[in-house]
Design a protein around this motif. Structure first.
Motif, PDB file in Angstrom:
ATOM      1  N   VAL A  67       0.864  -1.183   0.000  1.00 38.52           N
ATOM      2  CA  VAL A  67       0.000   0.000   0.000  1.00 38.52           C
ATOM      3  C   VAL A  67       0.898   1.230   0.000  1.00 38.52           C
ATOM      4  CG1 VAL A  67      -1.889   1.225   1.121  1.00 38.52           C
ATOM      5  CG2 VAL A  67      -1.739  -1.260   1.320  1.00 38.52           C
ATOM      6  N   GLU A  68       0.894   1.955  -1.110  1.00 39.99           N
ATOM      7  CA  GLU A  68       1.698   3.176  -1.221  1.00 39.99           C
ATOM      8  C   GLU A  68       0.793   4.371  -1.018  1.00 39.99           C
ATOM      9  OE1 GLU A  68       3.418   6.226  -4.379  1.00 39.99           O
ATOM     10  OE2 GLU A  68       3.114   4.190  -5.128  1.00 39.99           O
ATOM     11  N   TYR A  69       1.135   5.223  -0.074  1.00 40.86           N
ATOM     12  CA  TYR A  69       0.298   6.392   0.180  1.00 40.86           C
ATOM     13  C   TYR A  69       1.126   7.569   0.668  1.00 40.86           C
ATOM     14  CZ  TYR A  69       0.173   4.306   4.944  1.00 40.86           C
ATOM     15  OH  TYR A  69       0.477   3.744   6.148  1.00 40.86           O
ATOM     16  N   VAL A  70       0.527   8.717   0.651  1.00 38.55           N
ATOM     17  CA  VAL A  70       1.118  10.038   0.896  1.00 38.55           C
ATOM     18  C   VAL A  70       2.030  10.416  -0.279  1.00 38.55           C
ATOM     19  CG1 VAL A  70       2.231  11.606   2.476  1.00 38.55           C
ATOM     20  CG2 VAL A  70       1.052   9.603   3.389  1.00 38.55           C
ATOM     21  N   SER A  71       3.257   9.896  -0.300  1.00 36.71           N
ATOM     22  CA  SER A  71       4.185  10.099  -1.422  1.00 36.71           C
ATOM     23  C   SER A  71       4.218  11.540  -1.912  1.00 36.71           C
ATOM     24  CB  SER A  71       3.829   9.155  -2.586  1.00 36.71           C
ATOM     25  OG  SER A  71       3.987   7.811  -2.196  1.00 36.71           O
ATOM     26  N   ALA A  72       4.207  12.473  -0.962  1.00 34.53           N
ATOM     27  CA  ALA A  72       4.244  13.896  -1.333  1.00 34.53           C
ATOM     28  C   ALA A  72       5.656  14.299  -1.751  1.00 34.53           C
ATOM     29  CB  ALA A  72       3.807  14.744  -0.139  1.00 34.53           C
ATOM     30  N   ASN A  73       5.730  15.295  -2.624  1.00 35.50           N
ATOM     31  CA  ASN A  73       7.037  15.839  -2.976  1.00 35.50           C
ATOM     32  C   ASN A  73       7.726  16.334  -1.700  1.00 35.50           C
ATOM     33  OD1 ASN A  73       6.540  15.412  -5.686  1.00 35.50           O
ATOM     34  ND2 ASN A  73       5.840  17.508  -6.053  1.00 35.50           N
ATOM     35  N   PRO A  74       9.015  16.053  -1.532  1.00 34.66           N
ATOM     36  CA  PRO A  74       9.711  16.466  -0.300  1.00 34.66           C
ATOM     37  C   PRO A  74      10.123  17.931  -0.358  1.00 34.66           C
ATOM     38  CG  PRO A  74      11.231  15.306  -1.726  1.00 34.66           C
ATOM     39  CD  PRO A  74       9.894  15.272  -2.417  1.00 34.66           C
ATOM     40  N   THR A  75       9.159  18.808  -0.594  1.00 34.64           N
ATOM     41  CA  THR A  75       9.459  20.232  -0.733  1.00 34.64           C
ATOM     42  C   THR A  75       8.840  21.074   0.371  1.00 34.64           C
ATOM     43  OG1 THR A  75       7.560  20.448  -2.229  1.00 34.64           O
ATOM     44  CG2 THR A  75       9.712  20.081  -3.233  1.00 34.64           C
ATOM     45  N   GLY A  76       8.181  20.428   1.318  1.00 40.30           N
ATOM     46  CA  GLY A  76       7.568  21.179   2.403  1.00 40.30           C
ATOM     47  C   GLY A  76       6.742  20.281   3.295  1.00 40.30           C
ATOM     48  N   PRO A  77       6.141  20.838   4.314  1.00 43.90           N
ATOM     49  CA  PRO A  77       5.304  20.043   5.222  1.00 43.90           C
ATOM     50  C   PRO A  77       4.059  19.531   4.508  1.00 43.90           C
ATOM     51  CG  PRO A  77       5.057  22.379   5.689  1.00 43.90           C
ATOM     52  CD  PRO A  77       6.165  22.269   4.684  1.00 43.90           C
ATOM     53  N   LEU A  78       3.478  18.476   5.049  1.00 47.65           N
ATOM     54  CA  LEU A  78       2.265  17.904   4.461  1.00 47.65           C
ATOM     55  C   LEU A  78       1.084  18.848   4.665  1.00 47.65           C
ATOM     56  CD1 LEU A  78       2.682  14.228   5.723  1.00 47.65           C
ATOM     57  CD2 LEU A  78       3.325  15.173   3.500  1.00 47.65           C
ATOM     58  N   HIS A  79       0.245  18.955   3.632  1.00 51.59           N
ATOM     59  CA  HIS A  79      -0.923  19.818   3.746  1.00 51.59           C
ATOM     60  C   HIS A  79      -2.178  18.989   4.011  1.00 51.59           C
ATOM     61  CE1 HIS A  79      -2.136  18.672  -0.288  1.00 51.59           C
ATOM     62  NE2 HIS A  79      -1.031  19.177  -0.828  1.00 51.59           N
ATOM     63  N   VAL A  80      -3.324  19.657   4.127  1.00 47.24           N
ATOM     64  CA  VAL A  80      -4.545  18.986   4.549  1.00 47.24           C
ATOM     65  C   VAL A  80      -4.974  17.919   3.543  1.00 47.24           C
ATOM     66  CG1 VAL A  80      -6.119  20.657   3.484  1.00 47.24           C
ATOM     67  CG2 VAL A  80      -6.852  19.394   5.511  1.00 47.24           C
ATOM     68  N   GLY A  81      -4.680  18.112   2.264  1.00 47.75           N
ATOM     69  CA  GLY A  81      -4.988  17.080   1.276  1.00 47.75           C
ATOM     70  C   GLY A  81      -4.169  15.826   1.495  1.00 47.75           C
ATOM     71  N   HIS A  82      -2.871  16.012   1.812  1.00 51.10           N
ATOM     72  CA  HIS A  82      -2.038  14.858   2.144  1.00 51.10           C
ATOM     73  C   HIS A  82      -2.568  14.142   3.378  1.00 51.10           C
ATOM     74  CE1 HIS A  82       1.347  17.370   0.142  1.00 51.10           C
ATOM     75  NE2 HIS A  82       0.920  16.467  -0.727  1.00 51.10           N
ATOM     76  N   THR A  83      -3.138  14.914   4.299  1.00 51.46           N
ATOM     77  CA  THR A  83      -3.663  14.329   5.539  1.00 51.46           C
ATOM     78  C   THR A  83      -4.725  13.284   5.224  1.00 51.46           C
ATOM     79  OG1 THR A  83      -3.296  16.453   6.640  1.00 51.46           O
ATOM     80  CG2 THR A  83      -4.678  14.853   7.780  1.00 51.46           C
ATOM     81  N   ARG A  84      -5.614  13.611   4.315  1.00 51.85           N
ATOM     82  CA  ARG A  84      -6.675  12.660   3.977  1.00 51.85           C
ATOM     83  C   ARG A  84      -6.083  11.401   3.353  1.00 51.85           C
ATOM     84  NH1 ARG A  84     -12.282  13.531   0.437  1.00 51.85           N
ATOM     85  NH2 ARG A  84     -13.286  11.657   1.270  1.00 51.85           N
ATOM     86  N   GLY A  85      -5.129  11.573   2.433  1.00 51.73           N
ATOM     87  CA  GLY A  85      -4.497  10.410   1.819  1.00 51.73           C
ATOM     88  C   GLY A  85      -3.741   9.571   2.824  1.00 51.73           C
ATOM     89  N   ALA A  86      -3.098  10.236   3.793  1.00 48.28           N
ATOM     90  CA  ALA A  86      -2.344   9.517   4.818  1.00 48.28           C
ATOM     91  C   ALA A  86      -3.267   8.691   5.703  1.00 48.28           C
ATOM     92  CB  ALA A  86      -1.547  10.505   5.667  1.00 48.28           C
ATOM     93  N   VAL A  87      -4.374   9.296   6.128  1.00 47.44           N
ATOM     94  CA  VAL A  87      -5.332   8.591   6.990  1.00 47.44           C
ATOM     95  C   VAL A  87      -5.984   7.448   6.225  1.00 47.44           C
ATOM     96  CG1 VAL A  87      -7.520   8.799   8.223  1.00 47.44           C
ATOM     97  CG2 VAL A  87      -5.767  10.564   8.480  1.00 47.44           C
ATOM     98  N   PHE A  88      -6.421   7.726   5.003  1.00 53.41           N
ATOM     99  CA  PHE A  88      -7.069   6.690   4.204  1.00 53.41           C
ATOM    100  C   PHE A  88      -6.120   5.516   3.972  1.00 53.41           C
ATOM    101  CE2 PHE A  88      -7.886   4.726   0.071  1.00 53.41           C
ATOM    102  CZ  PHE A  88      -9.198   4.326   0.227  1.00 53.41           C
ATOM    103  N   GLY A  89      -4.903   5.802   3.543  1.00 54.20           N
ATOM    104  CA  GLY A  89      -3.945   4.735   3.265  1.00 54.20           C
ATOM    105  C   GLY A  89      -3.588   3.937   4.503  1.00 54.20           C
ATOM    106  N   ASP A  90      -3.402   4.625   5.617  1.00 52.28           N
ATOM    107  CA  ASP A  90      -3.021   3.939   6.849  1.00 52.28           C
ATOM    108  C   ASP A  90      -4.144   3.059   7.363  1.00 52.28           C
ATOM    109  OD1 ASP A  90      -0.661   3.796   8.565  1.00 52.28           O
ATOM    110  OD2 ASP A  90      -1.970   4.563  10.152  1.00 52.28           O
ATOM    111  N   ALA A  91      -5.378   3.577   7.313  1.00 52.57           N
ATOM    112  CA  ALA A  91      -6.526   2.780   7.749  1.00 52.57           C
ATOM    113  C   ALA A  91      -6.737   1.585   6.822  1.00 52.57           C
ATOM    114  CB  ALA A  91      -7.785   3.643   7.795  1.00 52.57           C
TER     115      ALA A  91
END
Length: 580
Positions: free
Chosen positions: A126-150
């Motif tokens: 399960v690959e999730y978040v995978s945000a560009n390493p250019t800054g802190p995670l934003h609220v959109g990444h938060t949803r992907g992180a929670v969804f992927g982890d759950a």
């Protein structure tokens, strides 16, 4: 224990008895026979479509098959009634002892109740978040992180061998932009005034990174050209951003098993190996693509490129993997990355992307199908936008990132448990409204509170019973006379508990962890309804004068809290012991 699966086995056994008795022809396929909750709970506890799916192949009327099947089923002690409905559905009611047995099973198995064998140990990435390493995670990444982890937790609970993976997009031009932005903060740390050109990252989060770079190299890079510092600053900045991202994820309760670097694909032969694999299968060729949709031929300059014949694996058009100048397209490293996943022996792959990646779905599925010869499945889940509200109005926080609301902003406002639960109160492909006032309300309209309150109520009952000297430890509750649970509201709650194993399997099959949140809300509602009935009917209260009756009732409450804890565990939410 999966009661729906058990009753389906009973239905299949009865159908075989009908075959043996000549009531059905031999050789019928029973794979489509199901046992599910009826659409209307008033019709019964379960319903089977057996007569409907077997009518045509057997040459019989559905209602005739259903009537004969009902006669066989009613002979089993677990079935209290079997009624033919409509064109031939069979509605079943189960005896109270079945529901009482569910409570016993929950108390015996604990939070492993409902843990399934659907996965049979198959390996899933399960690959999730995978945000560009250019800054802190934003609220959109938060949803992907929670969804992927759950989702990863759900699949693990359903018996899969799950690997949680983050793909670090550190191979593209955006990382050079990050390095230049950090360099400007580095110059600031040396007292220089700087301006951030368009396209750079002006967020305050890079101030500390620039200062850290100064601490490391002193003035070695001051007023030097990029050829001196770009590569070193790029690596330094990427490491710093990944440390920040890991800390953000940890604040949300997310921990990855693997962090995979895109950069590791370049100059190592891995991209070439993946493309050669496709070439060996006759899927790579030199060609010219038609103009993209909406582009006029006169505005399109046809160029010969190296193409992947992705249409042979379900894509709409073939895709370029190498540009006319010989450099790789963005698609090529993605192919190589998934080639690596396939090579690591995963049986199934799941990618969690933002909604803006919809155009990537077919091409990535085609690539995985081609690379694995159709042996490895790829499911791509897109997470839609999150809209923030406060006092019923769109809400914008102070943006320390410079351009967006961060994960930390949200978690600091409401905490990780609320953040995670709310992010799963909508299906992943539906836009989610996150209202900071509503998610903190103590009301039924707030699903987080409603579910947590049910668990806290059980904890409160157990504390009060213990203080009264009543033995309510799990061992004592397992020995309780559950036959004393005979009110329809109590049996209804036990029936809701019985749905949990089936819900886990259904959610895991469809890769939809939001189903767990929905179920927990329904379960909490059933529990609260029983609790409220106790206000009018003292006989339904959990603590009674008779210790035996009290033990049985608290056993039911405890079983409810066990299932709630298991479900919240999948969502990554800590069960509340008390509400404050």
């Amino acid at each position: 224990m999966n009661l729906f699966a058990d009753i389906r086995v009973l239905v299949l056994d009865c159908l075989q008895q009908m075959v043996a008795a000549g009531q059905l022809p031999d050789g019928l396929t029973m794979d489509s026979v199901t046992v599910e909750p009826p659409r209307d709970a008033a019709h019964g506890d379960m319903a089977t479509n057996a007569a409907m799916v077997l009518a045509k192949p057997s040459g019989q009327k559905p209602r005739d098959i259903a009537g004969t099947l009902a006669a066989h089923l009613i002979a089993d002690d677990r079935i209290s009634s079997a009624d033919v409905a409509g064109p031939g559905f069979l509605n079943l009611r189960l005896s109270p002892t079945v529901w009482q047995g569910v409570v016993a099973a929950v108390l015996t198995e604990g939070t492993d109740f409902g843990r399934g064998t659907l996965g049979q140990g198959r390996k899933v990435n399960v690959e999730y978040v995978s945000a560009n390493p250019t800054g802190p995670l934003h609220v959109g990444h938060t949803r992907g992180a929670v969804f992927g982890d759950a989702l990863a937790s759900l699949l693990d609970f359903a018996g899969f061998d799950v690997t949680r993976e983050y793909y670090i997009n550190d191979g593209g031009a955006q990382v050079d932009v990050l390095a230049r932005s950090v360099y400007l903060r580095y110059l600031e740390a040396h007292g220089q005034e700087v301006a951030f050109p368009d396209g750079t990252y002006p967020g305050d989060y890079l101030i500390a990174v620039g200062e850290a770079l100064k601490d490391k190299v002193g003035d070695a890079y001051v007023d030097k050209g990029e050829e001196v510092w770009l590569e070193e600053v790029r690596n330094f900045a990427t490491d710093a951003m990944m440390d920040l991202i890991r800390a953000d994820l940890k604040a949300l309760g997310v921990e990855m098993d693997v962090f995979y670097s895109e950069k590791s694909l370049y100059g190592t032969g891995r991209i070439e190996a993946a493309i050669d694999d496709l070439r060996g299968k006759g899927l790579i060729y030199e060609g010219v693509l038609e103009p993209p949709k909406g582009k006029k031929p006169e505005d399109w300059e046809p160029r010969e490129q190296t193409l992947f014949a992705s249409t042979e694996h379900g894509d709409d058009v073939d895709r370029p993997v190498k540009k006319s100048d010989g450099s790789w397209t963005y698609f090529a490293p993605d192919i190589a990355y998934h080639y690596d996943k396939v090579s690591r022996g995963f049986d199934a792959l799941i990618d969690i992307f933002g909604a803006d990646h919809g155009g990537y779905v077919k091409r990535m599925k085609a690539a995985v199908s081609a690379l694995s010869d159709g042996q490895v499945s790829l499911d791509i889940k897109l997470t839609q936008l999150v809209r923030l509200f406060k006092n019923g109005e769109p809400f914008k926080m102070s943006k320390r990132a410079g351009t967006f609301v961060t994960l930390r902003d949200v978690v600091d406002q409401v905490g990780p448990d609320v953040t995670r639960f709310v992010m799963l109160t909508r299906k992943n492909d539906a836009t989610l409204d996150f209202d900071f006032d509503k998610v903190m309300e103590q009301s039924r309209e707030n699903p987080v509170f409603y579910v947590q309150y049910s668990h806290a109520r059980v904890a409160s009952v157990i504390r009060k019973a213990t203080e009264a000297g009543i033995a309510v430890d799990d061992a004592s509750l397992r020995a309780a006379d559950l036959g004393l649970l005979d009110h329809e509201a109590e049996l209804g709650l036990a029936a809701k508990l019985a749905e949990w194993p089936r819900l886990v399997e259904t959610a895991a099959r469809s890769n939809e962890p939001h189903r767990v949140a929905f179920y927990l809300y329904e379960l909490a509602g059933t529990f609260h309804a029983l609790w409220n009935k106790g206000n009018d009917l003292p006989s339904l209260r959990f603590v009674q004068d008779d210790p035996k009756v009290t033990a049985a009732k608290i056993a039911l409450a405890r079983a409810t809290s066990v299932v709630i804890a298991a479900g919240l565990g999948i969502l990554g939410v800590t069960p509340a012991q008390e509400m404050r």
